[in-house]
Structures are given as C-alpha cells and as structure tokens.
Design an enzyme around this catalytic site. Structure first.
Site, short mmCIF file in Angstrom:
data_model
loop_
_atom_site.label_atom_id
_atom_site.label_comp_id
_atom_site.label_asym_id
_atom_site.label_seq_id
_atom_site.Cartn_x
_atom_site.Cartn_y
_atom_site.Cartn_z
N LYS A 106 0.97 -1.56 -0.09
CA LYS A 106 0.12 0.26 0.05
C LYS A 106 0.93 1.07 -0.09
CE LYS A 106 -3.81 2.67 2.56
NZ LYS A 106 -3.22 3.57 3.60
N GLY A 167 -8.28 9.66 9.67
CA GLY A 167 -7.81 9.96 11.02
C GLY A 167 -9.37 10.80 11.33
N ALA A 193 -9.36 6.50 4.35
CA ALA A 193 -9.55 7.33 5.20
C ALA A 193 -10.69 7.94 5.07
CB ALA A 193 -7.99 8.17 4.40
N ASN A 215 -8.56 2.45 9.96
CA ASN A 215 -8.27 1.50 11.22
C ASN A 215 -8.45 2.51 12.45
OD1 ASN A 215 -4.98 2.19 12.46
ND2 ASN A 215 -6.27 1.37 13.38
N THR A 216 -8.37 4.03 12.38
CA THR A 216 -8.64 5.00 13.58
C THR A 216 -9.57 4.46 13.87
OG1 THR A 216 -7.53 6.58 13.29
CG2 THR A 216 -9.01 7.40 14.21
#
EC number: 2.8.1.10
Length: 264
Positions: A106, A167, A193, A215-216
């Site tokens: 990535k 994030g 994102a 992720n976040t």
C-alpha cells in the site's frame, strides 16, 4: 477464518477475498486487542505501517505477525510516514525482504503532517517506480478522478481515494468525485481514510466502492471490537444494497399499496 467466498468476492492482484473490509493495525492498546478487532471485522487483508510496526525487523520486540500470521491474513505493508517517493520505494523494498518476497503493498506519500493529504506528484513518481520493480501497488490518493485514472493506467492494482482526511472521522465529503472514479475504473476502488462510523462505510459501499479500509474508526472507538463487528455488517449491508439497486429519488409521495379494487 469463516469468511464466505461468493461470485461477488473482491479480487485484488489476482487473489480472491470474501471480505471487503480491510483494516489497519495501529492505535490499538495492545496486540491482543488488535487480534480481537481484526477477527470481529472479518478482515482478510490487514495493513501494517512498516516504519512503525515490528514484523521482524526488531527481533527483541513483540511481533505483530505472532497474532496476525501471514498464513491466515494477507499482510499489506504500507508506507505511512513517508514524504518522498524515494522513502516510499525504500520502505516497500524493506517490506518485501521482511515478508519473503511479498509484492503487494500500500503506497502512501504524504504532503505534510497537518493535513496528511497525499502528495500526488510524489505518489505518481513512487507508483511508477514500484510497478517497474514488480510490486502490486494499492495506492492512497486524493479523490481526483483524473489522478485516479492515471494511477490505474500506470498499473496500480487498486486505487484508494480518501473519503476525508486521515483519522478525521468526517465520512464521505465528496461522493460525486467518488462516483466518477468508480464509474471510470477498471481496477478495485477502495475508500481509504475518513470513515468515522458504520453508516459511513455503508454509504461508501452503496456508492459502488469495492471495499473500505479503516483503522482509526475502529481502534479509536470506545469499544473497538464491537465497532469492528459493526463495520463488518455495514460493509456487507452496503454492498448488498448496491447490488440490489436503490429506488429512484422522487419529490412526491408514491403509495406502496395498490389503489385498484378498493373497498367502499
């Protein structure tokens, strides 16, 4: 992992996946929480920041691969923290050595530390070099349809436009750009994102995205494992809604019951 593989499965770089939810491995409180959240998400592809996470380069430290073994998961090394094409290419080559010739990567080349927006000039430069080097590149980019198409033409295996800043949890900010990217693409388009909650993931899939990476949104939730489960269901529901086809939007009401044969 019990992940159903159907004819609608996601295909990236010639490999088939039953899950369309890709997850990150940062920001969790420990490796056990990482493992539990990944399992709850049903993810088969997990991304790892090579410059921040130990996958063997530091033998004396806990190794992420002990809880997320490559035999079970596709490890997707990423170039988070890189601000030049040269750094990104160097990081990918290190990852390939650590993962015994693993070519799927990535790519992300950031412009600055405040916005974490991609530096598109450096991203293009790195993508061209990595493709020449034999990497299968999944590339983080802006939601610019022209740039997305150019990255596809270079030979990237998947294009990963942001929904909002990394994030931020703001959700999809420009669905019309995403729609154009999706309509023009011949490779998988994966939102990367900006997802904040399950509805954001569902919307991305309803638009026709091939997958969502986050992720976040999971690791930063009050209950990460529970949120991972919610995200799994949202991605599945959004995909099914896309395949089913939503009804057209109308300005006026339309009765759901037939008017023929009314009594009285």
């Amino acid at each position: 992992m019990n992940v159903h593989v159907s004819p609608d499965s996601l295909v990236i770089a010639g490999k088939t996946y039953g899950s369309r939810l890709l997850t990150g491995t940062g920001k969790f409180k420990d490796l056990e929480e990482t493992r539990l959240a990944t399992e709850a998400a049903g993810a088969q592809i997990v991304t790892v920041a090579i410059r921040r996470t130990n996958i063997g380069q530091n033998p004396g430290e806990p190794n992420l691969l002990d809880v997320l073994p490559p035999e079970r998961y596709t490890i997707l090394p990423n170039t988070a923290g890189c601000y030049t094409a040269e750094d990104a290419v160097r990081t990918c080559r290190l990852a390939r050595e650590l993962l015994d010739g693993h070519n799927l990567t990535k790519l992300e080349v950031l412009g600055d530390q405040k916005s974490l927006y991609p530096d598109v000039v450096q991203t293009l430069k790195a993508a061209e070099q990595l493709v020449k080097d034999g990497f299968e590149v999944m590339v983080y980019t802006s939601d610019d349809p022209i740039l997305a198409k150019r990255l596809e033409e270079i030979g990237c295996a998947a294009v990963m436009p942001l929904a909002a800043p990394i994030g931020s949890g703001l959700g999809i900010q420009n669905k019309y750009n995403l729609l154009q990217i999706i309509e023009d693409a011949k490779v998988p388009i994966i939102v990367d994102a900006g997802v904040g909650t399950a509805s954001d993931a569902a919307i991305a899939m309803e638009l026709g995205c091939d997958g969502v990476l986050m992720n976040t949104a999971i690791a930063g939730a009050r209950h990460p494992v529970l949120m991972a489960s919610a995200m799994r269901k949202a991605v599945e529901a959004g995909r099914e809604a896309f395949l089913a086809g939503r009804i057209p939007r109308k300005r006026y009401a339309s009765a759901s019951s037939p008017v023929d044969g009314l009594i009285g």
